[in-house]
Design an enzyme around this catalytic site. Structure first.
Site: not given
Ligand code: DGL
Length: 263
Positions: A75, A186
């Site tokens: 993440c 993301c």
């Molecule tokens: N998948 C996440 C990232 O790579 C975050 C998405 C979120 O929770 O806002 O930033």
């Protein structure tokens, strides 16, 4: 030959980190993985740093209690907010993070504009701004906070119309005639590559993300620490989610099985 058979923990605020998990399974089919999506608390990208840190630590503790040998924070948002503190606390295991793939985009620039799509929190963080400072001397980089986009992957639907509307409203104003690359900063976004390509039509724009680089880094760190598993072992993946809605596990499994670069 036997190795370290303990599983590798992979976490995300929801189902997005599965884009990293997929690459990791491809590269390390002989390892066991436990994936934990914190969909109950998603999105992280609009929360404060302190909240994101607390949530990331809570998930990491759950994974550690399951006996993991390494932790991948799949993440970008949680990495930006918490990776330093995680590494300071968990000195007994490798902790691997992910950051928007600005470096490869900037190093291969042909002089055009690079758009970095990421959560509002990733873009606000010092870590991201330090990355920009290094690379925006040689490349034209436009950060684009994408509030609301991860939710479209979390609530997976085969109807692409809302995504097209989202791109029209949020991406179109940032697109330049010379845009050459879009960084998917993301881990949720690689799953909508197909729709994004369709939206961009015949424009020659590269879409890049950090999933593969991160998966390779997990392997490298395991190797360095002598933690690789047994090459004769058939690895398995366990998917967990903080939401008790069974739909989240079903979506996770669908994304794990889905071809990312599907036609
Ligand atoms: N998948 C996440 C990232 O790579 C975050 C998405 C979120 O929770 O806002 O930033």
């Amino acid at each position: 030959m036997t190795g370290d058979l303990r599983p590798i923990g992979v976490m995300d605020s929801g189902v997005g980190g599965i884009s990293v998990l997929k690459k990791a399974v491809e590269i390390m089919p002989d390892e066991d993985f436990i994936y934990y999506g914190d969909s109950l608390n998603a999105p992280y990208g609009t929360k404060s740093i302190e909240e994101i840190k607390d949530l990331t630590f809570a998930v990491s503790e759950k994974l550690r209690a399951m006996g993991i040998k390494a932790l991948c924070v799949a993440c970008n948002t949680a990495t930006a907010a918490a990776i330093k503190d995680l590494r300071a606390k968990y000195t007994d295991m490798p902790v691997i993070g992910i950051e928007p793939a600005v470096k490869p985009a900037a190093l291969s620039t042909r002089g055009g504009t690079i758009i970095v799509m990421a959560t509002p929190m990733t873009i606000k963080q010092n870590k991201f701004n330090e990355l920009l400072k290094i690379y925006d001397k040689d490349a034209k980089i436009i950060p684009l906070p994408c509030d609301g986009l991860m939710e479209m992957v979390e609530n997976w639907s085969d109807d692409k119309a809302p995504l097209m509307e989202y791109f029209d409203e949020h991406l179109k104003p940032a697109l330049q005639d010379d845009t050459e690359t879009i960084v998917l900063g993301c881990t949720h976004y690689p799953f909508i590559k197909k729709e994004l390509r369709e939206y961009l039509g015949d424009r020659d724009i590269a879409l890049i993300d950090g999933a593969e680089g991160t998966a390779r880094q997990i392997r490298r760190r395991l190797e360095e620490e002598g933690l690789l598993g047994d090459p004769d072992h058939e690895g398995k993946v366990t998917i967990l989610n903080s939401s008790d809605d069974p739909k989240m596990i079903a979506i996770s499994q669908k994304l794990l099985d889905m071809e990312i670069d599907r036609p």
